[in-house]
Scaffold this active site. Structure first.
Site, PDB file in Angstrom:
ATOM      1  N   ASP A  28      20.468  -9.894  34.116  1.00 14.09           N
ATOM      2  CA  ASP A  28      20.504  -8.837  33.080  1.00 14.09           C
ATOM      3  C   ASP A  28      19.805  -9.092  31.716  1.00 14.09           C
ATOM      4  O   ASP A  28      20.092  -8.293  30.702  1.00 14.09           O
ATOM      5  CB  ASP A  28      21.778  -7.985  32.888  1.00 14.09           C
TER       6      ASP A  28
ATOM      7  N   LYS B 264      -1.251  -4.456  -5.515  1.00 12.51           N
ATOM      8  CA  LYS B 264      -1.230  -3.671  -4.216  1.00 12.51           C
ATOM      9  C   LYS B 264      -0.146  -2.574  -4.251  1.00 12.51           C
ATOM     10  O   LYS B 264       0.866  -2.932  -5.066  1.00 12.51           O
ATOM     11  CB  LYS B 264      -0.828  -4.768  -2.967  1.00 12.51           C
TER      12      LYS B 264
HETATM   13  C1  R5P Z   1       5.444  -8.546   1.701  1.00 13.62           C
HETATM   14  O1  R5P Z   1       6.210  -8.359   0.581  1.00 13.62           O
HETATM   15  C2  R5P Z   1       5.412  -9.793   2.345  1.00 13.62           C
HETATM   16  O2  R5P Z   1       5.509 -11.042   1.339  1.00 13.62           O
HETATM   17  C3  R5P Z   1       4.239  -9.806   3.287  1.00 13.62           C
HETATM   18  O3  R5P Z   1       3.037  -9.584   2.120  1.00 13.62           O
HETATM   19  C4  R5P Z   1       3.963  -8.675   4.095  1.00 13.62           C
HETATM   20  O4  R5P Z   1       5.539  -8.774   4.908  1.00 13.62           O
HETATM   21  C5  R5P Z   1       2.973  -9.168   4.984  1.00 13.62           C
HETATM   22  O5  R5P Z   1       2.902  -8.210   5.964  1.00 13.62           O
HETATM   23  P1  R5P Z   1       1.556  -7.596   6.706  1.00 13.62           P
HETATM   24  O6  R5P Z   1       0.817  -8.784   7.129  1.00 13.62           O
HETATM   25  O7  R5P Z   1       1.845  -6.562   7.692  1.00 13.62           O
HETATM   26  O8  R5P Z   1       0.771  -7.010   5.705  1.00 13.62           O
END
Ligand code: R5P
Length: 310
Positions: free
Chosen positions: A34, A190
């Site tokens: 399982d 970003k």
């Molecule tokens: C965010 O704060 C992390 O440092 C990474 O930038 C993030 O987890 C990356 O995720 P993804 O590749 O999905 O954009």
């Protein structure tokens, strides 16, 4: 001392054992029909200083459960001390309540590891350094920067390198790499509107004509990185390479990286690379075995771990 490993990263475990000149502890980790985990330690550990290597990588919940069960087995078998060696500590992205009625999963997982019976934790590039404080047991958070910095020095003309943080949150990590390589630092500002989506807004710093080195802790979908690479190239960067500690690379991430404008993605083996990762022409894996192995050795010998990063 003895080192055991779950199923998440047997290759890294073997490399660390080679570095330490010991044999991997014998354990049988299987599944009942399982899918419950069956685990049996196949050697005596009474009074031993035991290390358990396990990344909580995909399948995250299974690997986490294996780690907990192995710690429990060692505790009940009278190990003198148990150190959970977790190269990739998952659930770390849920380290605070971003809104009402949200869990703090990183704290829950830290509690579970402690409750299972770990005496110490040794991990690498925690998503947020303060997660160390979620454990009420000694926790050493190692940094991959020395390994990554060495690789940058071997592959790039440092005169033309610009280290770039893909978001404001990663500036401390990027600054550490810039310091090690004697390079300048830029930041991609970003903004993420919805979970799973990322949107590049702005590049802070002049990247024109530069070989940009993006550094981050995690690559998951690859969205953050590919967007950052596009933004840097649009601003005149000559090339963009990414150095990432944890190659989570879920879903279509490998295909996204392969078809992206990234010159190369360099990840560590904190998570065991899949066959797709190993086959990808622009993804390269560097080993953290020596770094982790040395930290394990110093822990066993009660020597300084932080001096590894001086
Ligand atoms: C965010 O704060 C992390 O440092 C990474 O930038 C993030 O987890 C990356 O995720 P993804 O590749 O999905 O954009």
């Amino acid at each position: 001392m003895k080192l055991f490993a779950g199923n998440s990263n047997q290759v890294l475990a073997a490399q660390i054992c080679k570095y330490l000149e010991i044999d991997l502890g014998k354990a049988d980790v299987r599944r009942f029909a399982d899918e419950e985990i069956f685990l049996e330690l196949l050697e005596n550990v009474r009074g031993e200083d035991c290390f358990v290597l396990q990344s909580t990588s995909y399948p995250a919940n299974d690997h986490l459960m294996e780690l907990l069960i192995m710690i429990d087995a060692l505790r009940r078998a009278s190990a003198r001390r148990i150190t959970a060696v977790i190269p990739y500590f998952g659930y770390a992205r849920q380290d605070r309540k971003p809104g009402p009625r949200a869990p703090i999963s990183a704290k829950l997982v830290a509690n579970m590891i402690t409750e299972a019976g770990a005496d110490r934790v040794l991990t690498l590039d925690l998503h947020a350094a303060q997660i160390q404080g979620f454990f009420d047991i000694p926790t050493d958070n190692l940094f991959a920067v020395p390994v990554l910095g060495r690789d940058v020095k071997e592959h790039y003309d440092l005169e033309n390198v610009m280290v770039v943080s893909p978001d404001v949150g990663g500036v401390v990590r990027a600054r550490a790499l810039a310091k090690r390589t004697g390079s300048m630092l830029a930041i991609v500002d970003k903004r993420r509107d919805r979970p799973g989506e990322s949107e590049v807004m702005n590049v802070i710093g002049d990247v024109e004509g530069k070989d940009c080195i993006l550094i981050d802790d995690i690559i998951d979908s690859g969205g953050t990185l590919c967007n950052a690479a596009e933004a840097l190239l649009a601003k005149g960067a000559t090339s963009v390479t990414a150095y990432i500690t944890h190659g989570v690379l879920s879903g279509g991430a490998v295909a996204r990286i392969t078809s992206s404008k990234l010159k190369e993605l360099v990840i560590t083996n904190s998570i065991q690379p899949t066959a797709a990762v190993e086959a990808a022409l622009n993804i390269r894996v560097v080993s953290i075995a020596e770094l982790m192995g040395e930290a394990v050795k110093r822990t066993a010998l009660e020597k300084s771990v932080s001096s590894l990063f001086d």
